[in-house]
Design a protein around this motif. Structure first.
Motif, PDB file in Angstrom:
ATOM      1  N   LEU A 110      -8.890   3.001   7.509  1.00 44.90           N
ATOM      2  CA  LEU A 110      -7.952   2.073   6.545  1.00 44.90           C
ATOM      3  C   LEU A 110      -6.830   2.764   6.271  1.00 44.90           C
ATOM      4  O   LEU A 110      -7.008   3.784   6.161  1.00 44.90           O
ATOM      5  N   GLY A 111      -5.718   1.808   6.137  1.00 45.19           N
ATOM      6  CA  GLY A 111      -4.517   2.397   5.918  1.00 45.19           C
ATOM      7  C   GLY A 111      -3.387   1.698   6.348  1.00 45.19           C
ATOM      8  O   GLY A 111      -3.447   0.349   6.146  1.00 45.19           O
ATOM      9  N   GLU A 112      -2.362   2.227   6.496  1.00 44.16           N
ATOM     10  CA  GLU A 112      -1.094   1.234   6.575  1.00 44.16           C
ATOM     11  C   GLU A 112      -0.431   1.977   8.199  1.00 44.16           C
ATOM     12  O   GLU A 112      -0.678   2.980   8.542  1.00 44.16           O
TER      13      GLU A 112
ATOM     14  N   MET B  50      -1.710  -3.628   4.964  1.00 42.48           N
ATOM     15  CA  MET B  50      -2.915  -2.779   5.072  1.00 42.48           C
ATOM     16  C   MET B  50      -3.427  -3.262   6.613  1.00 42.48           C
ATOM     17  O   MET B  50      -3.602  -4.184   6.589  1.00 42.48           O
ATOM     18  N   LYS B  51      -4.179  -2.083   7.100  1.00 39.66           N
ATOM     19  CA  LYS B  51      -4.866  -2.423   8.176  1.00 39.66           C
ATOM     20  C   LYS B  51      -6.230  -1.925   8.251  1.00 39.66           C
ATOM     21  O   LYS B  51      -6.243  -0.639   7.365  1.00 39.66           O
ATOM     22  N   ALA B  52      -7.338  -2.305   8.864  1.00 40.50           N
ATOM     23  CA  ALA B  52      -8.509  -2.047   9.032  1.00 40.50           C
ATOM     24  C   ALA B  52      -9.131  -1.733  10.486  1.00 40.50           C
ATOM     25  O   ALA B  52      -8.657  -3.001  11.109  1.00 40.50           O
TER      26      ALA B  52
ATOM     27  N   MET C   1       0.801  -1.326   0.084  1.00 41.64           N
ATOM     28  CA  MET C   1       0.020  -0.165   0.014  1.00 41.64           C
ATOM     29  C   MET C   1       0.899   1.398  -0.098  1.00 41.64           C
ATOM     30  O   MET C   1       1.896   1.274   0.483  1.00 41.64           O
TER      31      MET C   1
ATOM     32  N   LEU D 287      -4.213   7.403  -1.679  1.00 39.14           N
ATOM     33  CA  LEU D 287      -4.150   6.074  -0.643  1.00 39.14           C
ATOM     34  C   LEU D 287      -4.499   4.987  -1.929  1.00 39.14           C
ATOM     35  O   LEU D 287      -5.560   4.915  -2.473  1.00 39.14           O
TER      36      LEU D 287
ATOM     37  N   GLU E 112      -1.010   6.092   8.127  1.00 36.74           N
ATOM     38  CA  GLU E 112      -1.531   6.961   7.093  1.00 36.74           C
ATOM     39  C   GLU E 112      -2.716   6.301   6.630  1.00 36.74           C
ATOM     40  O   GLU E 112      -2.640   5.033   6.084  1.00 36.74           O
ATOM     41  N   GLY E 113      -3.802   6.986   6.331  1.00 35.66           N
ATOM     42  CA  GLY E 113      -4.911   6.454   5.767  1.00 35.66           C
ATOM     43  C   GLY E 113      -6.184   7.467   6.016  1.00 35.66           C
ATOM     44  O   GLY E 113      -6.062   8.619   6.104  1.00 35.66           O
TER      45      GLY E 113
END
Lengths: 137, 137, 137
Positions: free
Chosen positions: C135-137, C1-3, A1, A135, C36-37
């Motif tokens: 949602l992001g990193e 990626m994380k959510a 990402m 993103l 970041e997201g």
């Protein structure tokens, strides 16, 4: 990402102004190297808006007149008890919304044929910012 | 990270129309294999909108009447000097907004009990597009 | 990626209310570990809104009065044939929009100096939800 961020600064000569920022958003997307994703374009002030519509001067004048009709300047907003005089600018910002999310496809803004991204200043002649954040992958 | 994109085409028989596209958005999400993320639903034309609200015909008639009251058809918009007659459709698009972002949870649209995604056509009888782009993992 | 996802529940004592939820959104972002997201803040009901603007009580009263002027309570909305009496709440929700996307930079909400995230209840005194999804990193 991947993520990439840029801040655009504005200090308009006029109290109200409509500025086409599509090229600046496209530049960030190119720099980010993101081919599939979203770019968020969001005013960081509460008396400005961001919207997507046509780059046609007559329409922009229509939009300005329409916003004044629905969210007019008035001396008697309660907000003005704070010393501010910009109650109408807050309402105009709510009306057009302060942000858009634009899709990125094949490394480019995936906009329709007439869609342009606009910064709408409703209380200018001071320094204000817009955040662009892309993103994706 | 995964991304998946689809374009929906519309050519409504009526000048104005409200079309429930929730199932089409859900289909893209299923196909994408994304379990956690966002799906952006965005009109690619500047005389159409996308919104989330109730699938109730009385309410839809109320929305149409309300939009006509706040952003009425008028012959004298400055935009009409270009030969267009759809100034009101641009303003209606700004009013309801042209996009929504819907959350994806456990592989499904994470909507509340009455939330449905609508395409709102304000200047139909021509071919127009909506982009659906899902992003997540 | 994380959510990361959280649901906020509201049951306001008043029929209409405006609740600052910025700290709750910031808490989710912190817990998510995302640096970041984006975080999506979206009402899950069709008679409520989410917006970003100033935490100033006079302005909030101005916003409430302005919404009532543009999308007034009326007994005769067609939607009321269903037995509901909240047609105006649906229109107010469309007007302010039901969602915002806030950028996350360096692990924090990247808001301007006066930007606060508000839940706007237009038909309260019942249990309602807002989804927060980062949602992001």
């Amino acid at each position: 990402m991947k993520a990439d961020t840029e801040y655009l600064w504005f200090n308009t000569g006029k109290h109200r102004d409509f500025i086409n920022i599509t090229d600046k958003v496209q530049s960030l997307v190119r720099r980010s190297g993101i081919t599939e994703g979203f770019v968020l374009v969001s005013a960081m002030h509460i008396t400005a808006g961001v919207y997507v519509n046509d780059a046609e001067s007559g329409l922009i004048a229509d939009i300005e007149e329409w916003l004044e009709r629905l969210a007019p300047y008035r001396p008697d907003y309660r907000h003005h008890a704070t010393g501010e005089t910009n109650g109408d600018a807050h309402l105009k910002s709510l009306l057009v919304h302060h942000e858009v999310t634009v899709p990125i496809t094949n490394g480019r803004l995936d906009l329709g044929p007439w869609q342009q991204v606009y910064y709408a200043e409703f209380d200018g002649q001071r320094r204000k910012r817009v955040i662009l954040k892309a993103l994706g992958e």
